[in-house]
Design an enzyme around this catalytic site. Sequence first.
Site, PDB file in Angstrom:
ATOM      1  N   LYS A 211       2.139  -5.007   5.661  1.00 26.99           N
ATOM      2  CA  LYS A 211       2.662  -4.278   5.762  1.00 26.99           C
ATOM      3  C   LYS A 211       4.133  -4.778   6.031  1.00 26.99           C
ATOM      4  O   LYS A 211       5.596  -4.517   5.666  1.00 26.99           O
ATOM      5  CB  LYS A 211       2.422  -4.642   7.507  1.00 26.99           C
ATOM      6  N   GLU A 217      -1.182 -15.624   2.651  1.00 27.45           N
ATOM      7  CA  GLU A 217      -2.851 -15.331   1.811  1.00 27.45           C
ATOM      8  C   GLU A 217      -2.395 -13.744   0.417  1.00 27.45           C
ATOM      9  O   GLU A 217      -2.806 -14.444  -0.322  1.00 27.45           O
ATOM     10  CB  GLU A 217      -3.887 -14.351   2.275  1.00 27.45           C
ATOM     11  N   GLY A 273      -1.271  -3.398  11.347  1.00 29.22           N
ATOM     12  CA  GLY A 273      -1.959  -3.312  10.956  1.00 29.22           C
ATOM     13  C   GLY A 273      -3.427  -3.257  10.855  1.00 29.22           C
ATOM     14  O   GLY A 273      -3.325  -2.674  10.126  1.00 29.22           O
ATOM     15  N   ARG A 274      -3.232  -3.161  12.373  1.00 28.75           N
ATOM     16  CA  ARG A 274      -5.642  -2.549  12.114  1.00 28.75           C
ATOM     17  C   ARG A 274      -5.777  -0.991  12.572  1.00 28.75           C
ATOM     18  O   ARG A 274      -6.580  -0.696  13.439  1.00 28.75           O
ATOM     19  CB  ARG A 274      -5.637  -4.314  13.462  1.00 28.75           C
ATOM     20  N   GLU A 359      -8.414  -8.175  18.226  1.00 28.38           N
ATOM     21  CA  GLU A 359      -7.452  -8.455  17.961  1.00 28.38           C
ATOM     22  C   GLU A 359      -6.640  -7.905  18.724  1.00 28.38           C
ATOM     23  O   GLU A 359      -5.395  -8.294  18.924  1.00 28.38           O
ATOM     24  CB  GLU A 359      -6.449  -8.303  16.429  1.00 28.38           C
ATOM     25  N   HIS A 390     -34.370  -7.514  12.433  1.00 26.27           N
ATOM     26  CA  HIS A 390     -35.840  -9.159  12.086  1.00 26.27           C
ATOM     27  C   HIS A 390     -35.020 -10.381  11.847  1.00 26.27           C
ATOM     28  O   HIS A 390     -35.385 -11.181  10.627  1.00 26.27           O
ATOM     29  CB  HIS A 390     -35.958  -8.950  10.381  1.00 26.27           C
ATOM     30  N   LYS A 514      -1.418 -19.884  11.836  1.00 30.54           N
ATOM     31  CA  LYS A 514      -0.269 -20.078  10.389  1.00 30.54           C
ATOM     32  C   LYS A 514       0.668 -20.741   9.728  1.00 30.54           C
ATOM     33  O   LYS A 514       1.008 -21.504   8.846  1.00 30.54           O
ATOM     34  CB  LYS A 514       0.481 -18.590  10.760  1.00 30.54           C
TER      35      LYS A 514
HETATM   36  O1  LIG Z   1      -0.691  -6.311   6.347  1.00 28.57           O
HETATM   37  P1  LIG Z   1      -0.083  -7.620   6.815  1.00 28.57           P
HETATM   38  O2  LIG Z   1       1.384  -7.780   7.471  1.00 28.57           O
HETATM   39  O3  LIG Z   1       0.132  -8.389   5.328  1.00 28.57           O
HETATM   40  O4  LIG Z   1      -0.758  -8.472   8.222  1.00 28.57           O
HETATM   41  C1  LIG Z   1      -2.335  -8.261   7.227  1.00 28.57           C
HETATM   42  C2  LIG Z   1      -2.669  -9.203   8.795  1.00 28.57           C
HETATM   43  O5  LIG Z   1      -2.747 -10.198   9.354  1.00 28.57           O
HETATM   44  C3  LIG Z   1      -1.799  -9.560  11.156  1.00 28.57           C
HETATM   45  O6  LIG Z   1      -0.988  -9.789  11.437  1.00 28.57           O
HETATM   46  C4  LIG Z   1      -2.594 -10.859  11.934  1.00 28.57           C
HETATM   47  O7  LIG Z   1      -4.025 -11.186  11.184  1.00 28.57           O
HETATM   48  C5  LIG Z   1      -2.788  -8.205  10.956  1.00 28.57           C
HETATM   49  O8  LIG Z   1      -2.333  -7.673  12.473  1.00 28.57           O
HETATM   50  C6  LIG Z   1      -2.683  -7.491   9.958  1.00 28.57           C
HETATM   51  O9  LIG Z   1      -3.433  -6.916   9.834  1.00 28.57           O
END
Ligand SMILES: O=P(O)(O)OC[C@H]1O[C@](O)(CO)[C@@H](O)[C@@H]1O
Length: 551
Positions: A211, A217, A273-274, A359, A390, A514
Site C-alpha cells: 500500500k 521487508e 491494509g488488512r 491489528e 491431536h 520498525k
Molecule cells: O502494504 P504495506 O504498506 O507494505 O504494509 C504492509 C502491512 O504493514 C502494516 O502497515 C503494519 O504491519 C499493515 O497494516 C500492512 O498490512
Amino acid sequence: MSNEGRTRLNQLPEWAALGKHREQLGDTHLRELFAADPARGTGFTLRVGDLYLDYSKNLVTDETLALLRELAAATGVAELRDAMFRGDKINNTEHRAVLHTALRAPRGAVVEVDGVDVVPEVHAVLDKMAAFADRVRAGEWTGHTGKPIKNVVNIGIGGSDLGPAMAYEVLRSYTRRDLTFRFVSNVDGADLHEAVRDLDPAETLFIVASKTFTTIETITNATSARDWLLAGLGAGQEAVARHFVALSTNAEKVEEFGIDTANMFEFWDWVGGRYSYDSAIGLSLMIAIGPDAFREMLDGFHLVDEHFRTAAPEENAPLLLGLLGIWYGAFHDAQSHAVLPYSHYLSKFTAYLQQLDMESNGKSVTRDGQPVDWQTGPVVWGTPGTNGQHAYYQLIHQGTKVIPADFIGFARPVADLPAGLVAQHDLLMANFFAQTQALAFGKTPEEVRAEGVPEELVPHKTFQGNHPTTTILADALTPSVLGQLVALYEHKVFVQGAVWNIDSFDQWGVELGKVLAKRIEPVLTEGEGGERLDSSTAGLVAAYRSLRGRD
Ligand SMILES: O=P(O)(O)OC[C@H]1O[C@](O)(CO)[C@@H](O)[C@@H]1O
C-alpha cells in the site's frame, strides 16, 4: 469522527445490567439451558447468504442477547456502521474514510469520499486487473525473452500478503493448476530463496504488493527479486517492465523503484491494509482463479455487507458474533478466541484473521485517547480442526481457560476431490460435529462411573463441558462463500471496536519496532552506536556480532 463526552463503556447502565445478569447466570450449564428449551438448537440459529450459523452452544440466554443488543444500541454501533458505509472519516487518528465495502460494491452503486463517487474508480481498476489477469492466463503476457509467464510471485507483507496467500489456499480447487503461485513476505532471505529456487526467471512475474511502497521487508525482497531476475536473464533494467508489476497507493515510490506506472494497479488510502485483498492487492488471486471467480467472491462480500447494513439486530450475524466476543471477554474473562476450520483449504484462514482482528482491536486507548479499563481484542488463534484435536484440544476440553471457539465446516468437499477421497469427508465432519457436542455437554462423573471406570480415574475422565462454541456451516467452499466468511469477520471486528470505543482502523502499535530495527541494523553491521542500547539488547547484539565473527 470524534466521540468526546461519550459515557465510558463500563459506566453505562447497560454494562452494569450485563454484569448483574452474569452474576445471576452463575455457573448455569449448557446442559441446563438445552434441557430447559428443547428448541434451543434450532432457535438459536441464523442464516446469512450461504452460511448457517448455530450459536446455541454459547453461554447465553434470550435475556443475555437482549442485554447485549441494548449495549450495542447504547454505544452507537449502528450509527458508526452507517458512518462507515457513508464514507465518513471514522478512522479518526489517520483522518481517513474506511471503505473496504466500496471495493465490492456493484457497478453503478454510489459511494462518495469527499464528494467524489469512488465506485467507478474501483471498477476501472478491477477491469484493468481482469484484462491483465486474462492476458497472463492466456499466455499472452510474455517475459523479456518472449516466453509466457508460468510463475507468479507475490511479494508483500501483512495485509499485502496474508489476504491473497490465504485466499489462494482456500480456493485452490478453482486455481489454474498449470501456473505456479508463491507468496513471499518474510525479510528472512530464505523466504525468497525457497520461493524462486526452482523457477525460470524468464517465465516469472513478480507482483510487488505494498500500500505504502515503503515497507522495508517488501522493498528489500523486491530489490533482491529484481537482482535474481536480471542475473538469471543476463539482462539489464529494461527487462524489469515485463516481469514486475506493482499494487499500491503510491505511484511516486513505484516509479522510483523502477516499475512502469502503466503496470501499477491502484488502490486508495481509504482501504486499510488488512481489509485490502479484495482490492488490487488481490491481483495474484485473480490470476489464479480468473476474473469471474474473483467477481463471485466480491459478490459474496457484498452480500454480507448488505446483511450487516440492513438486517435487524436480532438477525444480524456480525453484530451477534461481535457481541458474543464482548460478553466472553468482559464477563467470562476469556483472553483468546479460537477459529477452528474443518477444511484443509482454510489452513491459512486463522492466520489471516489474526491480522484482521488483532491489528484492528489490539488497542488500549479509546477513540479520544483515554485509557480503557475493559478488555479489548482477544488473542485469535487456531489451525484446521482435526489436527488441533491431536494437539491442543486437550486444553480446551479439560484445561482451566475459557476459550470461545468458532467451528467452520462445509457440507460438501471441493468439486475436484478424487472420488476415492470424497468418502473421507463424512469422517471429517463427524469430528466437526462431535467436538462442539463434547465441548458443550462434556461427560459427568456419573456418566464416567456408569462405564465402570475405576474411582481414581473418574476425575481424569470427566469432561466439565460448558465450553462455548459457534458453528458456521456452509454448503461448499466457493469463492462467494469465502467472501461471505471474510466479510462476516470484518464486520464482527467492526462491531467490537465500536462497542469498545477504539479506532479499529489504525495500527500505531507496529511502528516502534520498525523504528528500533532501523536503529539497530547499523549496530549489527558497523558495530557503532551499541552504547545507546539498553544492557540486555547491547549484550545480545554483542553476542550476535561475536558469533558472526565481527568483533
Ligand atoms: O502494504 P504495506 O504498506 O507494505 O504494509 C504492509 C502491512 O504493514 C502494516 O502497515 C503494519 O504491519 C499493515 O497494516 C500492512 O498490512
